[in-house]
Motif scaffolding. Structure first.
Motif, PDB file in Angstrom:
ATOM      1  N   THR A 350      -8.016   5.157  -3.464  1.00 29.89           N
ATOM      2  CA  THR A 350      -9.413   4.800  -3.733  1.00 29.89           C
ATOM      3  C   THR A 350      -9.731   3.422  -3.169  1.00 29.89           C
ATOM      4  N   PHE A 351      -8.882   2.453  -3.427  1.00 30.59           N
ATOM      5  CA  PHE A 351      -9.097   1.084  -2.962  1.00 30.59           C
ATOM      6  C   PHE A 351      -9.124   1.017  -1.439  1.00 30.59           C
ATOM      7  N   LEU A 352      -8.202   1.696  -0.794  1.00 24.68           N
ATOM      8  CA  LEU A 352      -8.063   1.579   0.654  1.00 24.68           C
ATOM      9  C   LEU A 352      -9.067   2.416   1.430  1.00 24.68           C
ATOM     10  N   SER A 353      -9.497   3.550   0.859  1.00 23.10           N
ATOM     11  CA  SER A 353     -10.362   4.473   1.614  1.00 23.10           C
ATOM     12  C   SER A 353     -11.838   4.268   1.354  1.00 23.10           C
ATOM     13  N   GLY A 354     -12.188   3.658   0.206  1.00 24.95           N
ATOM     14  CA  GLY A 354     -13.605   3.554  -0.140  1.00 24.95           C
ATOM     15  C   GLY A 354     -14.172   4.839  -0.698  1.00 24.95           C
ATOM     16  N   LEU A 355     -13.327   5.789  -1.043  1.00 22.85           N
ATOM     17  CA  LEU A 355     -13.736   7.044  -1.674  1.00 22.85           C
ATOM     18  C   LEU A 355     -13.195   7.075  -3.097  1.00 22.85           C
ATOM     19  N   LEU A 372     -11.146   6.357   7.357  1.00 23.84           N
ATOM     20  CA  LEU A 372     -10.672   5.018   7.673  1.00 23.84           C
ATOM     21  C   LEU A 372     -10.240   4.281   6.408  1.00 23.84           C
ATOM     22  N   THR A 373      -9.010   3.790   6.408  1.00 23.17           N
ATOM     23  CA  THR A 373      -8.532   2.945   5.315  1.00 23.17           C
ATOM     24  C   THR A 373      -8.566   1.489   5.766  1.00 23.17           C
ATOM     25  N   LEU A 374      -8.453   0.582   4.796  1.00 22.85           N
ATOM     26  CA  LEU A 374      -8.427  -0.840   5.152  1.00 22.85           C
ATOM     27  C   LEU A 374      -7.285  -1.156   6.108  1.00 22.85           C
ATOM     28  N   THR A 375      -6.096  -0.662   5.800  1.00 25.34           N
ATOM     29  CA  THR A 375      -4.954  -0.942   6.661  1.00 25.34           C
ATOM     30  C   THR A 375      -5.130  -0.303   8.035  1.00 25.34           C
ATOM     31  N   HIS A 403      -2.497   6.089   5.760  1.00 24.47           N
ATOM     32  CA  HIS A 403      -2.637   4.666   5.469  1.00 24.47           C
ATOM     33  C   HIS A 403      -2.673   3.826   6.745  1.00 24.47           C
ATOM     34  N   GLY A 404      -2.294   4.416   7.862  1.00 26.40           N
ATOM     35  CA  GLY A 404      -2.318   3.672   9.120  1.00 26.40           C
ATOM     36  C   GLY A 404      -1.194   2.662   9.238  1.00 26.40           C
ATOM     37  N   LEU A 405      -0.013   2.969   8.716  1.00 23.66           N
ATOM     38  CA  LEU A 405       1.115   2.042   8.715  1.00 23.66           C
ATOM     39  C   LEU A 405       2.071   2.386   9.854  1.00 23.66           C
ATOM     40  N   ASP A 406       2.370   1.381  10.685  1.00 20.52           N
ATOM     41  CA  ASP A 406       3.304   1.596  11.793  1.00 20.52           C
ATOM     42  C   ASP A 406       4.729   1.761  11.298  1.00 20.52           C
ATOM     43  N   ARG A 407       5.063   1.056  10.230  1.00 18.69           N
ATOM     44  CA  ARG A 407       6.432   1.062   9.726  1.00 18.69           C
ATOM     45  C   ARG A 407       6.400   0.998   8.206  1.00 18.69           C
ATOM     46  N   VAL A 408       7.178   1.852   7.556  1.00 20.49           N
ATOM     47  CA  VAL A 408       7.271   1.872   6.101  1.00 20.49           C
ATOM     48  C   VAL A 408       8.720   1.634   5.690  1.00 20.49           C
ATOM     49  N   TYR A 409       8.917   0.671   4.806  1.00 20.12           N
ATOM     50  CA  TYR A 409      10.238   0.425   4.220  1.00 20.12           C
ATOM     51  C   TYR A 409      10.229   0.967   2.800  1.00 20.12           C
TER      52      TYR A 409
END
Length: 605
Positions: A350-355, A372-375, A403-409
């Protein structure tokens, strides 16, 4: 001379046949088929069994009578209790059961009107249905106590497995196995017991038809009178239709879920910034490292509850002062989360997507699309690298693309070798140090955008980690003695007051870990946005708690906070009680707009 004499025959016999007729042989009995013999044997066995039982009852008539009435009383109590059972723990009081259910009267009328076989079939089906309704009410209780909402028949089944995993992580595998067995027995046993109870009551009614008709008529008259006069007991109407209302509520909930699914799919395709070119996204943050950090269960209750607030407020005040000494300033407000007590991923999306993502179906819809998410907005510019620090993720996580993350740890890639702290795989201090080592502190050609999830304040809040010297963190084994000396989850879970105190300590630990990391590693170009993902469970936050969570923006560059001066937020890490409250879904567009993004809406298809 010999004289032969013969006894005279009966007169009737003489007229029927001649003297020389012989007596016909008696006919042989017809053979009994094998199937008939088996039926006869079965009936004889049942008759002998009945005689045996009668014999026991004859020998102990008082015990037999007491047993019969006890069974009938238990059956009546089970059926009436199921008809009047509320669907929340807060409403589970004895006065809830001092009412007259309309469904019992209607059921009695129906059973009295049916012949034996049909009566038993209808009673069994109705009783089993009542058992299913009882199980749904129990699920509602659990979901309301933990998630602040009722159980959704369409969407929530997969959350039951998450609940099992949570019990295993918090209390151990044996407790999870025991809970699973108990839940299975409950799921099978309740409908069976209510079905048997309904059948027994039907047989009792049929055995005493005159008294049953009079009693049912009297109960109906009492119900109608109480309903017409509006009579109440403990604020509740005496004339109850609780079970019917519960069925209507479940049906309405299912219908609303199905309608919402179609409507949200269309909503998710429209995006205010969906077609905005990368060059026109967040130009005012170029060159900044932007960290979006979620603190698990950090809700308004932490700041305002009488038990937790004193310690948390001292911590926020102290950390505000420490950050100011290091050159950082903060502004804080409130967001209303889409979830409560758990299901953190709904708050994150919700926070990242605006939905407004408040259920699992919405989550699946939005994460399977390209909203579109913030990230993702930062990544679209081509000016930032994007990374996720996810110590709570322990399996494949396909949502990284959304989430649009290039790398996840995830938990297995952060190098932690210390003990788990109940559900949390590692202390937040270690996760932040790993972020520094693996991403933030490395030599980079571009600034960094990170999504960081801090899990130490996740329930059951026992044991709570303690801060150690940052230079001695190593691979995390230093936390072994801390974990051993901490409270046990089983002890804290059962005590609401201890849970609240432990929750407050966990929030202090998580937020202090984050602010100390910022003091230690933050620069002129660091922008930290951190917030709670949802309120803690009702046992900690209270039955009437809202869904507000604190949110703060922290930066050393004055221009960063000047851009949001018009938001009306409070200076420092502690938002004022009357600071602005926005839906969490509003933050994305407000943030993108504040930092220079140009709207280019994408159209609904």
């Amino acid at each position: 001379m010999l004289v032969f004499s013969r006894a005279p025959r009966p007169a009737q016999a003489e007229t029927d046949r001649p003297d020389h007729a012989e007596e016909p042989p008696a006919p042989a009995p017809a053979p009994v088929p094998a199937s008939a013999r088996s039926r006869i044997a079965a009936r004889l066995g049942r008759w002998r069994g009945r005689r045996g039982r009668r014999g026991w009852r004859d020998r102990r008539p008082r015990a037999a009578l007491a047993l019969r009435w006890t069974g009938t009383g238990l059956a009546a109590g089970l059926v009436l209790g199921s008809l009047l059972l509320p669907n929340s723990l807060a409403a589970l009081h004895p006065d809830r059961f001092a009412r007259l259910p309309a469904e019992a009267i209607v059921g009695a009328v129906l059973l009295l009107a049916l012949p034996g076989r049909a009566r038993r079939a209808v009673a069994a089906a109705a009783g089993a249905g009542l058992g299913v309704l009882t199980l749904l009410n129990l699920l509602d209780m659990g979901f309301r106590d933990y998630l602040g909402r009722g159980f959704d028949l369409v969407l929530d089944w997969e959350l039951l497995d998450d609940a099992r995993a949570y019990v295993a992580d918090s209390l151990g595998g044996a407790a999870a196995a025991g809970a699973l067995v108990a839940a299975s027995l409950l799921a099978l046993g309740v409908p069976v017991l209510t079905a048997l109870a309904a059948v027994r009551l039907g047989e009792v009614l049929a055995a005493h038809p005159a008294r049953a008709h009079r009693g049912t008529l009297l109960a109906a008259a009492v119900w109608i009178t109480c309903s017409a006069l509006g009579l109440q007991t403990s604020g509740l109407p005496v004339a109850s239709d609780r079970a019917t209302g519960a069925v209507r509520s479940q049906v309405r909930r299912v219908a609303d879920t199905l309608r919402d699914e179609a409507a949200f799919e269309k909503e998710a395709k429209a995006d205010t910034f969906g077609a905005t070119p990368g060059a026109e996204l967040v130009p005012d943050l170029r060159g900044k490292d932007v960290l979006f950090t979620f603190v698990e269960s950090y809700g308004r209750s932490a700041v305002e509850d009488p038990v937790t607030a004193p310690g948390v407020e001292r911590m926020l005040a102290g950390n505000t002062a420490a950050l100011a000494k290091a050159g950082f300033r903060a502004k804080s407000g409130w967001l209303t989360s889409a979830t409560y007590g758990g299901s953190s991923w709904l708050g994150h999306s919700t926070f990242l997507s605006g939905l407004w993502v408040d259920n699992q179906q919405r989550y699946r819809t939005v994460t399977s699309g390209d909203h579109l998410t913030l990230t993702k907005a930062f990544g679209r510019t081509g000016e930032w690298d994007t990374v996720g620090i996810m110590p709570g993720v322990r399996k494949r996580w396909p949502e990284a693309e959304f989430h649009g993350l290039d790398r996840v740890y995830d938990a297995s890639e952060l190098g932690y070798r210390g003990p788990k702290f109940s559900w949390s795989t590692m202390p937040d201090q270690y996760a932040l140090e790993a972020f520094q080592r693996l991403a933030h502190g490395r030599k980079r050609d571009r600034p960094l955008v990170a999504e960081i999830i801090l899990t130490s304040s996740h329930q059951p809040w026992a044991p709570v980690p303690e801060l150690v010297d940052w230079d001695e963190l190593g691979d995390g084994r230093i936390f072994g003695p801390v974990e051993e000396a901490g409270e046990r989850a089983a002890d804290v879970i059962a005590d609401s007051t201890r849970s609240r105190r432990a929750y407050g300590r966990s929030v202090q630990y998580s937020v202090t870990s984050l602010t100390q990391w910022l003091e230690r590693y933050g620069t002129e170009d660091t922008v930290l946005v951190f917030l709670g993902d949802h309120q803690p469970i009702a046992r900690v936050s209270g039955d009437d708690a809202g869904r507000d969570v604190p949110v703060s923006v922290v930066a050393k560059d004055p221009a960063v906070l000047e851009k949001i001066a018009g938001w009306g937020w409070t200076d420092g890490l502690r938002p004022a009680h009357d600071a602005p409250v926005w839906p969490m879904s509003d933050f994305r567009d407000r943030f993108l707009t504040a930092y220079g993004s140009t709207p280019h809406p994408s159209e609904k298809n």
